[in-house]
Design a protein around this motif. Structure first.
Motif, short mmCIF file in Angstrom:
data_model
loop_
_atom_site.label_atom_id
_atom_site.label_comp_id
_atom_site.label_asym_id
_atom_site.label_seq_id
_atom_site.Cartn_x
_atom_site.Cartn_y
_atom_site.Cartn_z
N ILE A 2 5.95 58.83 17.63
CA ILE A 2 5.73 59.41 18.97
C ILE A 2 4.28 59.85 19.11
CG2 ILE A 2 6.37 61.32 20.49
CD1 ILE A 2 9.18 61.19 19.24
N GLY A 3 3.75 60.47 18.06
CA GLY A 3 2.34 60.87 18.10
C GLY A 3 1.42 59.68 18.24
N GLY A 4 1.79 58.54 17.63
CA GLY A 4 0.97 57.34 17.76
C GLY A 4 0.95 56.82 19.19
N VAL A 5 2.08 56.90 19.88
CA VAL A 5 2.12 56.47 21.29
C VAL A 5 1.20 57.33 22.14
CG1 VAL A 5 3.60 56.25 23.32
CG2 VAL A 5 4.45 55.52 21.07
N TYR A 45 -7.09 54.88 24.65
CA TYR A 45 -7.40 53.80 25.58
C TYR A 45 -8.12 54.34 26.82
CZ TYR A 45 -6.82 50.09 29.00
OH TYR A 45 -7.06 49.15 29.96
N VAL A 46 -7.58 55.39 27.39
CA VAL A 46 -8.19 55.94 28.62
C VAL A 46 -9.59 56.46 28.32
CG1 VAL A 46 -7.98 57.73 30.38
CG2 VAL A 46 -5.95 56.47 29.62
N TRP A 52 -6.30 46.42 26.52
CA TRP A 52 -5.06 47.18 26.32
C TRP A 52 -4.05 46.46 25.43
CZ3 TRP A 52 -0.24 45.41 27.83
CH2 TRP A 52 -0.22 44.31 28.68
N LYS A 53 -4.04 45.12 25.45
CA LYS A 53 -3.07 44.40 24.62
C LYS A 53 -3.36 44.56 23.13
CE LYS A 53 -1.77 40.83 27.97
NZ LYS A 53 -1.68 39.36 28.23
N ILE A 54 -4.59 44.91 22.81
CA ILE A 54 -4.96 45.09 21.40
C ILE A 54 -5.07 46.57 21.05
CG2 ILE A 54 -6.76 44.65 19.68
CD1 ILE A 54 -7.38 42.06 21.10
N VAL A 55 -5.72 47.34 21.95
CA VAL A 55 -6.01 48.74 21.64
C VAL A 55 -4.73 49.56 21.57
CG1 VAL A 55 -7.11 50.84 22.50
CG2 VAL A 55 -8.34 48.66 22.54
N LEU A 56 -3.84 49.41 22.55
CA LEU A 56 -2.64 50.25 22.56
C LEU A 56 -1.76 50.01 21.32
CD1 LEU A 56 -1.67 50.20 26.35
CD2 LEU A 56 -2.73 52.04 25.05
N PRO A 57 -1.35 48.77 21.04
CA PRO A 57 -0.56 48.60 19.81
C PRO A 57 -1.37 48.85 18.55
CG PRO A 57 -1.04 46.46 20.80
CD PRO A 57 -1.48 47.50 21.79
N GLY A 58 -2.67 48.54 18.58
CA GLY A 58 -3.48 48.76 17.39
C GLY A 58 -3.63 50.23 17.07
N ALA A 59 -3.92 51.05 18.08
CA ALA A 59 -4.06 52.49 17.84
C ALA A 59 -2.74 53.10 17.41
CB ALA A 59 -4.57 53.17 19.11
N TRP A 60 -1.65 52.64 18.07
CA TRP A 60 -0.34 53.17 17.65
C TRP A 60 -0.04 52.80 16.20
CZ3 TRP A 60 3.93 50.69 15.75
CH2 TRP A 60 5.08 51.48 15.59
N ALA A 91 -2.17 52.10 13.84
CA ALA A 91 -3.06 52.81 12.92
C ALA A 91 -2.54 54.23 12.65
CB ALA A 91 -4.48 52.86 13.49
N VAL A 92 -2.11 54.92 13.73
CA VAL A 92 -1.59 56.28 13.55
C VAL A 92 -0.28 56.24 12.76
CG1 VAL A 92 -0.69 58.30 14.77
CG2 VAL A 92 -2.72 57.12 15.63
N PHE A 93 0.57 55.28 13.11
CA PHE A 93 1.85 55.19 12.40
C PHE A 93 1.63 54.85 10.92
CE2 PHE A 93 5.71 52.79 11.19
CZ PHE A 93 6.65 53.80 11.42
N ALA A 94 0.72 53.90 10.66
CA ALA A 94 0.43 53.54 9.26
C ALA A 94 -0.19 54.71 8.52
CB ALA A 94 -0.50 52.33 9.22
N LEU A 95 -1.03 55.49 9.22
CA LEU A 95 -1.61 56.68 8.59
C LEU A 95 -0.52 57.66 8.18
CD1 LEU A 95 -4.05 58.44 7.81
CD2 LEU A 95 -4.07 59.29 10.17
N GLY A 96 0.43 57.87 9.09
CA GLY A 96 1.52 58.78 8.77
C GLY A 96 2.34 58.29 7.59
N ILE A 97 2.68 56.98 7.60
CA ILE A 97 3.44 56.42 6.48
C ILE A 97 2.63 56.55 5.19
CG2 ILE A 97 4.48 54.33 5.52
CD1 ILE A 97 6.05 55.50 7.81
#
Length: 738
Positions: A49-52, A59-60, A444-452, A454-460
């Motif tokens: 959720i934090g990654g989203v 992005y903004v 947005w097609k790259i940044v949104l899933p990529g940033a999510w 990255a955050v998710f992978a960081l958490g894992i």
């Protein structure tokens, strides 16, 4: 939690000798990713959720604060000219060669010298980009700008084509075409200048070579004329032809003389061999000798004697004296004939030998004269040929110089022609850079899933890093690696028991249907299997640190063993903080183990019986730790073996109390209790090694109170076990019964 399988413990029963070290390599502790994900699923969802949220904010923010526009200028590798007269050059078809050439040209385009000249162009002043490199005085910092461009500009080759491109990005879309086009045009201008310089250098070399050849050709012509005049070459040529014919005639005569001489030598050798008896006279020699008059007369006389003999034999008979006298006369005549024939043959051979020898001498003199004449003529002809050869060499050298001059002249002409062609430069601009119409970052097609991601992978990664760095013993699989695979069982936490017993103490007696009770029964079964006939019944229960649950485990193991009809004794050897008496409900003030060891009480007098029929010896009064390392302690152990089937010893924590290892050397078997989520792996590994090296057999470890995984098979098995142990409901009548 389900009971640990009974085969989890080693069945080896070989006794150990005292203080014999045993070092068994332990298995490495591994991380179970599935188990970690099931345990940390709530934290993982929070990270997702934090990654989203973060990806949206990123992005903004990037769209308004740090937009990036990208562009490219496309260039083409021109076909290489094989000849200046070719209409079209020959294109390179090998992919590897094309890629190498494209990469070379691209690297040359972003060399510092090219970029310095490019950013010095007036068109760069029109860009917003150049304002980032203005110093305090408003002057453009060329070096810093070029340093950034070297890092930012990239290149790429389009596979299967002759095209390559330069890529660059800027925050203002209008800056992209200005800078990229300026760099490409600057590079082409430098290529043209470099090409002209190289053409001039090469042409100057050929012109210099042409002048040198002209001088050498003139000198060669003069030398040929002088040589012809000074050496009278025309008369030499005519004389050389006549002399060559005479030399050939001499060669023929020498060959004939040599052949005759060889034949004469052969004949002379044959005659000499006949004279010396090495070779018999030939039929020709004999026939020639028989033609001699003396021999012919002798043969006529012999013929007359032979006719007379035949007449006398016919008249008087073969035995008549005249016949016999005539035979002797005939034989004597025949012998004389052979002697005369041999003399005549030798006389003829001597005559032939002299004649052949004279002929051989004449032929040898003739051959010597012919050979001498031949050598004189040959040397004269060679001298003539050498002069003619020198003349031919001079003419050949002159021809080569003139041929080389023609090649140089042709090359100079081709250089001038190639220089005049536009395609002499290996690169051309195929498409100039255009103003970008779309933003390249953030896309947005790259940044949104990529940033999510990255955050998710960081958490894992943080979750797994914490698990990796955590040195505590948490699961049975980890303990198995530390204890050489010897695990007696796992005791779940009270809260994980689905049957909800009221307390852990004596749960085997008070809540026999609970998960805890079943696990204790499994552990006691494994323990009794490990205690064979050659291993005594004195068992030391050890722990690494305080509050590991040793006393509670002893109460339940003793109860379980007591139920199967074994005589059980519990001895409290924890002189630092005794707790057995309080646990089993016997007097703490009564004499105990320390009193027996000090000689103040007898073994049988300090035994107390608890409410569950389990005999107990408390720690006693005046507890001196040194008493545990006396011979009296060994005597107490012997008396316990004689009177009881199984004796449990409650010990002080081995990680902080040295006397625990002393006690381990007095018992027959040792068990290590490990408190999950608290005891460190290194400490457990050391204690397993120490216990394995003592007299008592190390039968295994017990993992106490591990954390369970929600929804895992442990909880499902526990629910099944509780349901199976519950009171059965009334049977439902079968269909059709009254």
């Amino acid at each position: 939690m389900p009971p640990t399988p009974s085969n989890a413990i080693s069945s080896s029963t070989t006794p150990r000798s005292t203080n014999q070290p045993s070092r068994t390599p332990t298995r490495g502790v591994t991380i179970d990713p599935i188990r970690i994900l099931r345990q940390k699923w709530k934290v993982i969802i929070l990270w997702a959720i934090g990654g989203v949220f973060f990806s949206g904010v990123f992005y903004v923010g990037s769209f308004y604060l740090y937009p990036i526009y990208s562009g490219q200028v496309v260039l083409r590798l021109r076909p290489q000219l094989g000849d200046a007269k070719e209409i079209f050059g020959e294109a390179t078809t090998q992919e590897e060669t094309v890629a190498r050439l494209a990469q070379t040209e691209a690297q040359q385009m972003v060399m510092r010298s090219v970029l310095v000249n490019a950013v010095s162009n007036r068109d760069i002043l029109k860009t917003k980009w150049h304002e980032y490199y203005l110093d305090e005085n408003g002057q453009f910092d060329t070096e810093e700008a070029v340093d950034d461009l070297i890092r930012e500009i990239s290149s790429g080759h389009k596979r299967g084509t002759q095209f390559f491109a330069l890529y660059w990005s800027a925050h203002v879309p209008g800056d992209v075409p200005i800078l990229l086009n300026t760099i490409s045009e600057t590079y082409l201008s430098e290529l043209k200048a470099e090409s002209s310089r190289k053409f001039n250098e090469i042409k100057s070399v050929f012109l210099k070579k042409q002048t040198e050849l002209d001088t050498k050709i003139d000198e060669s012509k003069s030398a040929v004329r002088r040589f012809i005049v000074d050496g009278n070459i025309p008369s030499f040529v005519e004389d050389s032809q006549q002399s060559q014919q005479g030399l050939q005639e001499l060669q023929r005569l020498i060959a004939e003389t040599t052949m005759d001489l060889s034949l004469v030598k052969s004949q002379r050798g044959q005659i000499d061999a006949k004279l010396k008896g090495r070779l018999e006279a030939s039929q020709d020699d004999v026939r020639k000798a028989e033609a001699d008059p003396a021999l012919l007369q002798l043969m006529r006389d012999i013929n007359d004697l032979s006719i007379s003999m035949q007449s006398k034999k016919a008249r008087f008979g073969p035995m008549h004296p005249e016949v016999r006298s005539g035979e002797q006369t005939l034989a004597s005549a025949l012998a004389q004939k052979e002697k005369v024939l041999e003399d005549i043959v030798r006389r003829d051979l001597n005559g032939q030998f002299k004649t052949i020898s004279d002929r051989q001498g004449g032929l040898e003199d003739l051959l010597m004269k012919q050979t001498g004449d031949f050598e004189i003529e040959r040397k004269r002809i060679e001298e003539l040929a050498a002069r003619i050869s020198d003349l031919e060499a001079m003419k050949d050298r002159q021809d080569r110089l003139e041929e080389e001059r023609g090649i140089i002249t042709k090359t100079i002409s081709e250089l001038d022609l190639a220089r005049a062609r536009e395609d002499s430069i290996p690169v051309s601009i195929a498409q100039k850079a255009l103003t970008p119409r779309e933003i390249s970052f953030p896309y947005w097609k790259i940044v949104l899933p990529g940033a999510w991601f990255a955050v998710f992978a960081l958490g894992i990664g943080i979750i797994f890093l914490r698990e990796f760095l955590d040195q505590r013993v948490r699961f049975a699989s980890e303990l198995a690696g530390l204890a050489n695979g010897k695990i007696l069982g796992v005791i779940p936490d009270l809260a994980d028991d689905e049957s909800s017993p009221s307390k852990v103490d004596f749960v085997v007696r008070e809540s026999p249907q609970s998960i805890l009770a079943e696990n204790y029964r499994q552990i006691s079964t494994n323990l009794l299997k490990a205690l064979s006939d050659d291993v005594g019944g004195v068992i030391g229960i050890f722990s690494a640190m305080p509050e590991s649950g040793v006393t509670t485990i002893i109460s339940n193991l003793a109860s379980s063993v007591k139920v199967v009809g074994k005589g059980v004794l519990v001895i409290d050897t924890n002189f630092r903080k005794p707790g057995v008496a309080r646990m089993f409900g016997v007097s703490e003030d009564a004499p105990g183990l320390s009193d027996v060891l000090a000689g103040n009480a007898e073994f049988n007098n300090v035994i107390q019986t608890s409410a569950f029929g389990i005999d107990v010896i408390n720690a006693g009064q005046g507890r001196m730790i040194e008493l545990l390392n006396t011979s009296k302690m060994s005597e107490v152990m012997d008396m316990a073996r004689e009177k009881y089937d199984v004796t449990f010893l409650d010990t002080a924590p081995a990680g902080i109390a040295a006397e625990a290892i002393v006690v381990a050397n007095r018992v027959d078997a040792s068990i290590l209790v490990v408190r999950a989520m608290r005891d460190q792996r290194g400490l457990i590994t050391r204690l397993v090694g120490q216990l394995s090296a003592q007299r008592g057999k190390f039968v295994g470890a017990i993992l106490n109170r591990p954390e369970q995984t929600a929804g895992g098979y442990y909880r499902k098995n526990a629910q099944v076990m509780v349901g199976y142990g519950a009171s059965p409901s009334k049977a439902t009548p079968a269909a059709g019964t009254a």
